[in-house]
Design a protein around this motif. Structure first.
Motif, PDB file in Angstrom:
ATOM      1  N   ARG A  19      11.365 -28.019  44.027  1.00 40.94           N
ATOM      2  CA  ARG A  19      12.201 -29.205  43.846  1.00 40.94           C
ATOM      3  C   ARG A  19      13.585 -28.860  43.311  1.00 40.94           C
ATOM      4  NH1 ARG A  19       8.162 -33.790  41.191  1.00 40.94           N
ATOM      5  NH2 ARG A  19       6.625 -33.808  42.887  1.00 40.94           N
ATOM      6  N   GLY A  20      13.878 -27.578  43.197  1.00 40.55           N
ATOM      7  CA  GLY A  20      15.166 -27.158  42.672  1.00 40.55           C
ATOM      8  C   GLY A  20      16.275 -27.259  43.701  1.00 40.55           C
ATOM      9  N   PRO A  21      17.498 -26.922  43.310  1.00 42.43           N
ATOM     10  CA  PRO A  21      18.650 -27.047  44.220  1.00 42.43           C
ATOM     11  C   PRO A  21      18.570 -26.114  45.418  1.00 42.43           C
ATOM     12  CG  PRO A  21      19.276 -25.933  42.184  1.00 42.43           C
ATOM     13  CD  PRO A  21      17.904 -26.462  41.965  1.00 42.43           C
ATOM     14  N   VAL A  22      17.920 -24.953  45.280  1.00 43.07           N
ATOM     15  CA  VAL A  22      17.827 -24.025  46.416  1.00 43.07           C
ATOM     16  C   VAL A  22      16.949 -24.623  47.506  1.00 43.07           C
ATOM     17  CG1 VAL A  22      17.126 -21.731  47.139  1.00 43.07           C
ATOM     18  CG2 VAL A  22      18.220 -22.035  44.923  1.00 43.07           C
ATOM     19  N   ALA A  23      15.798 -25.156  47.137  1.00 43.15           N
ATOM     20  CA  ALA A  23      14.904 -25.753  48.126  1.00 43.15           C
ATOM     21  C   ALA A  23      15.501 -27.019  48.735  1.00 43.15           C
ATOM     22  CB  ALA A  23      13.553 -26.064  47.488  1.00 43.15           C
ATOM     23  N   ARG A  24      16.240 -27.785  47.935  1.00 38.20           N
ATOM     24  CA  ARG A  24      16.837 -29.029  48.435  1.00 38.20           C
ATOM     25  C   ARG A  24      18.128 -28.792  49.211  1.00 38.20           C
ATOM     26  NH1 ARG A  24      18.668 -32.374  44.749  1.00 38.20           N
ATOM     27  NH2 ARG A  24      18.489 -31.011  42.949  1.00 38.20           N
ATOM     28  N   GLY A  25      18.668 -27.582  49.127  1.00 43.63           N
ATOM     29  CA  GLY A  25      19.872 -27.262  49.877  1.00 43.63           C
ATOM     30  C   GLY A  25      21.152 -27.797  49.285  1.00 43.63           C
ATOM     31  N   VAL A  26      21.161 -28.085  47.981  1.00 47.50           N
ATOM     32  CA  VAL A  26      22.362 -28.617  47.344  1.00 47.50           C
ATOM     33  C   VAL A  26      23.001 -27.536  46.478  1.00 47.50           C
ATOM     34  CG1 VAL A  26      21.489 -30.972  47.360  1.00 47.50           C
ATOM     35  CG2 VAL A  26      21.056 -29.527  45.374  1.00 47.50           C
ATOM     36  N   ARG A  27      24.287 -27.696  46.274  1.00 44.60           N
ATOM     37  CA  ARG A  27      25.039 -26.721  45.489  1.00 44.60           C
ATOM     38  C   ARG A  27      24.641 -26.799  44.016  1.00 44.60           C
ATOM     39  NH1 ARG A  27      30.119 -28.058  47.041  1.00 44.60           N
ATOM     40  NH2 ARG A  27      29.885 -26.767  48.892  1.00 44.60           N
ATOM     41  N   ALA A  28      24.612 -25.646  43.351  1.00 48.29           N
ATOM     42  CA  ALA A  28      24.241 -25.579  41.933  1.00 48.29           C
ATOM     43  C   ALA A  28      25.235 -24.698  41.188  1.00 48.29           C
ATOM     44  CB  ALA A  28      22.817 -25.047  41.779  1.00 48.29           C
TER      45      ALA A  28
END
Length: 285
Positions: free
Chosen positions: A205-214
């Motif tokens: 559920r983190g930004p890497v799996a969701r494809g969003v910038r972190a």
């Protein structure tokens, strides 16, 4: 330009351009065109690439929904029009909203979205069958852009996995030093980091799996790099400090993991905005 930024509203039954002469949505309507049994929602599509200011948004909505020449270009007037004067059903789709968000600023953009969501929430609360609906859409990217995005996501997951493995190997070397009492603990910890990097980067559920910038990941990695550099300088200046410990390989693996985490944090898309707070116009907003 990719075409008109808003579509003229059409009659929900006869699909003619709506005007004051077309009242067929009402029981006493005077439109004589043949009508079907279903009522289709009026679609208003706003091209976010053409919204460079709040005034542009008011102009596009006023043209699409026939607000007339006396519409005030402010959010209070827009609320009055959308909540009272615009016939239902109507659906507003804001495409390429990220461009508008950059042009308007995040605070003003979310304030406008809060208003549109408030109109939608008020219609749902009132139990109307024909409602106002609002949607943010990124637009329809072409096949090449979608392919490029999928490749970027795959590369990002690989980098995240390699960063986790590098940190795990560094801890394994440090825990295995000396008499090797902590070797198995280090092996277990390294394996957990590797599995976590592979599974979490793909299904988490983190930004890497969701494809969003972190950006916070990149900032944290860059802030930790000077510590590795200072430790390396200390070992070079006083070699006796690291006697019996694999400090140099440990620092190399940690530095590699931190360097890999920088592009992981910078890659990806902007996250979808959420309502910034409770809107004063609706208890459900």
């Amino acid at each position: 330009m990719a075409g008109p930024s808003a579509r003229r509203p059409t009659c929900v039954t006869c699909h003619a351009v709506r005007s004051t002469a077309c009242l067929c949505r009402y029981p006493t309507g005077g439109c004589t065109a043949p009508h079907g049994p279903e009522r289709n929602a009026v679609l208003v599509e706003i091209d976010g690439r053409e919204v460079r200011s709040e005034g542009d948004l008011h102009r596009l909505l006023a043209h699409a929904l026939d607000f007339g020449p006396h519409h005030g270009s402010n959010l209070d007037a827009l609320w009055d029009r959308l909540s009272r004067d615009v016939p239902r059903p109507v659906r507003v789709v804001w495409t390429h909203w990220r461009v508008s968000r950059r042009n308007l600023g995040a605070q003003q953009f979310e304030k406008i979205c809060d208003l549109l969501r408030a109109v939608q929430a008020e219609d749902r609360k009132s139990g109307r069958q024909e409602r106002f609906e609002f949607e943010l859409s990124s637009g329809a990217p072409d096949a090449l852009a979608g392919d490029r995005r999928r490749r970027g996501q795959a590369l990002r997951r690989v980098l995240f996995f390699l960063a986790c493995v590098a940190v795990g190997v560094a801890l394994l070397m440090l825990l295995s030093a000396g008499n090797g009492a902590g070797r198995w603990f280090g092996v277990t910890f390294c394996a957990l980091l590797a599995v976590g990097g592979a599974v979490g980067g793909r299904w988490g559920r983190g930004p890497v799996a969701r494809g969003v910038r972190a950006p916070h990941l990149a900032r944290g990695a860059l802030a930790s790099l000077p510590l590795c550099v200072l430790a390396g300088v200390l070992i070079w200046w006083r070699p006796s400090v690291g006697t019996g410990l694999p400090i140099v390989p440990f620092l190399i693996c940690m530095t590699l993991g931190l360097l890999l985490m920088v592009p992981v944090g910078l890659m990806g898309d902007d996250d979808t905005p959420t309502p910034s707070g409770r809107c004063r116009r609706s208890a459900e907003c």
